[in-house]
Enzyme design. Structure first.
Site, PDB file in Angstrom:
ATOM      1  N   CYS A 121       0.851  -1.178   0.000  1.00  0.00           N
ATOM      2  CA  CYS A 121       0.000   0.000   0.000  1.00  0.00           C
ATOM      3  C   CYS A 121       0.891   1.233   0.000  1.00  0.00           C
ATOM      4  CB  CYS A 121      -0.941  -0.009   1.201  1.00  0.00           C
ATOM      5  SG  CYS A 121      -2.358   1.126   1.010  1.00  0.00           S
ATOM      6  N   LYS A 196     -12.476  -4.867   2.334  1.00  0.00           N
ATOM      7  CA  LYS A 196     -11.914  -3.994   3.361  1.00  0.00           C
ATOM      8  C   LYS A 196     -12.874  -2.826   3.585  1.00  0.00           C
ATOM      9  CE  LYS A 196      -7.739  -1.347   4.501  1.00  0.00           C
ATOM     10  NZ  LYS A 196      -6.392  -0.954   4.040  1.00  0.00           N
ATOM     11  N   ARG A 218     -11.286   7.792   3.948  1.00  0.00           N
ATOM     12  CA  ARG A 218     -11.047   6.786   2.907  1.00  0.00           C
ATOM     13  C   ARG A 218     -12.336   6.147   2.402  1.00  0.00           C
ATOM     14  NH1 ARG A 218      -5.934   4.742   6.337  1.00  0.00           N
ATOM     15  NH2 ARG A 218      -4.421   6.207   5.492  1.00  0.00           N
ATOM     16  N   LYS A 249     -11.552  -7.700   6.172  1.00  0.00           N
ATOM     17  CA  LYS A 249     -11.025  -6.790   7.197  1.00  0.00           C
ATOM     18  C   LYS A 249     -12.033  -5.665   7.428  1.00  0.00           C
ATOM     19  CE  LYS A 249      -7.124  -3.685   8.080  1.00  0.00           C
ATOM     20  NZ  LYS A 249      -5.907  -3.063   7.535  1.00  0.00           N
TER      21      LYS A 249
END
Length: 324
Positions: A121, A196, A218, A249
């Site tokens: 990332c 996620k 985000r 996640k």
């Protein structure tokens, strides 16, 4: 009472050995993946304030940490890097001598058989803290893909066994698979953070990775916690693009999602027992409010029962000791 007809389920719960005989779900050391935060500098082993028992470790102290992990029987680690320098495009993420690349080389020198997973990332490497290229306050999808592919290739070159992209850009698995294949790393698998969510459980991790966004949030790329069907679409895309593992996640608040992903796709499923889940239990245990050993094992068993094959957890070292 003799005329009553009912099932006596307690027959199979009468003793510990009887309960063990019919136990359906097991937690093993081989299931555990331990996250490590590696930092630049020397003589650093500093505890993360919001994550008791979790440390920032510099490369000169890395062997001591890895020695303990291997001695406990843990087979896999995932590396997160905390660089000394950041810039707009996160260039230290794909630098040949970046912190994760250097840590990977050292781990492979110490213990070639230990499985090293590289988190792929940009957020902890960018000055703005977002997971991609930013222009005019927008996170740009396609220009980010090139940088993620470069990062993955540099990590594979350093010896990473598995690439784990966590950025949630559309097409990130396809871009990384293409980059790895073109560089000759056809056999390096991808462990995709396929599902996620934009979660409040990430707070302590951002403290550990120094990766909090400097503006906004985000939510334009991580998933809405209210959505279930979207998780299946995301996982399906990643499988079609070449993912070898699927990560859900966070895990504890998304056990229903984990079970649906497991039922829908024939790929190894990974639960990420995230920092907030860890810190809550640690805080309660330190205050004497819960039995840490019992509650952690119950929590991780719930993830296995929901379909997880592997668990990324900051409790890995503790659990490995309890299982010995």
């Amino acid at each position: 009472m003799n005329e009553l007809n009912f099932n006596r389920h307690r027959r199979l719960r009468q003793s510990e050995n009887m309960r063990a005989l019919v136990r359906e779900t097991y937690l093993r050391k081989e299931d555990l993946i331990y996250p490590l935060f590696v930092v630049e500098g020397e003589k650093i082993r500093n505890e993360v304030s919001s994550m008791p028992g979790v440390f920032h470790v510099s490369l000169d102290y890395l062997k001591e940490e890895i020695d303990e992990i291997v001695s406990l029987g843990i087979k896999s680690i995932i590396l997160f890097g905390v660089p000394a320098e950041k810039d707009e495009v996160g260039s230290q993420a794909y630098h040949n001598h970046g912190i994760v690349q250097e840590a990977t080389r050292l781990v492979k020198e110490f213990y070639p058989e230990l499985v090293v997973i590289a988190d792929t990332c940009l957020c902890q490497y960018t000055s703005h803290g977002h997971c991609g290229v930013v222009e005019g306050g927008n996170i740009l999808n396609d220009p980010t893909l090139d940088l993620l592919a470069k990062t993955a290739v540099s990590q594979a070159e350093a010896g990473a066994d598995i690439i784990a992209p966590s950025n949630m850009m559309d097409g990130f698995v396809a871009a990384i698979r293409k980059g790895l294949d073109e560089a000759g790393y056809h056999d390096v698998p991808i462990m995709s953070y396929a599902v996620k969510y934009s979660s409040s459980f990430y707070g302590p991790f951002r403290d550990a990775a120094h990766s909090s966004p400097q503006f906004g949030d985000r939510r334009t790329y991580q998933m809405d916690p209210a959505n279930r069907r979207e998780a299946l679409r995301e996982a399906k895309s990643d499988i079609e693009e070449g993912a070898d593992f699927l990560i859900v996640k966070p895990s504890l608040s998304y056990l229903d999602i984990m079970r649906e992903v497991k039922d829908a796709f024939n790929a190894p499923l990974v639960a990420y027992n995230v920092s907030g889940e860890y810190s809550m239990i640690k805080a309660a245990a330190l205050n004497g409010w819960v039995d840490e050993k019992e509650i952690v094992q119950e929590k991780l068993l719930s993830m296995k029962r929901a379909g997880a094959d592997l668990i990324i957890t900051y409790f890995a070292k503790d659990v490995a000791k309890w299982l010995s």
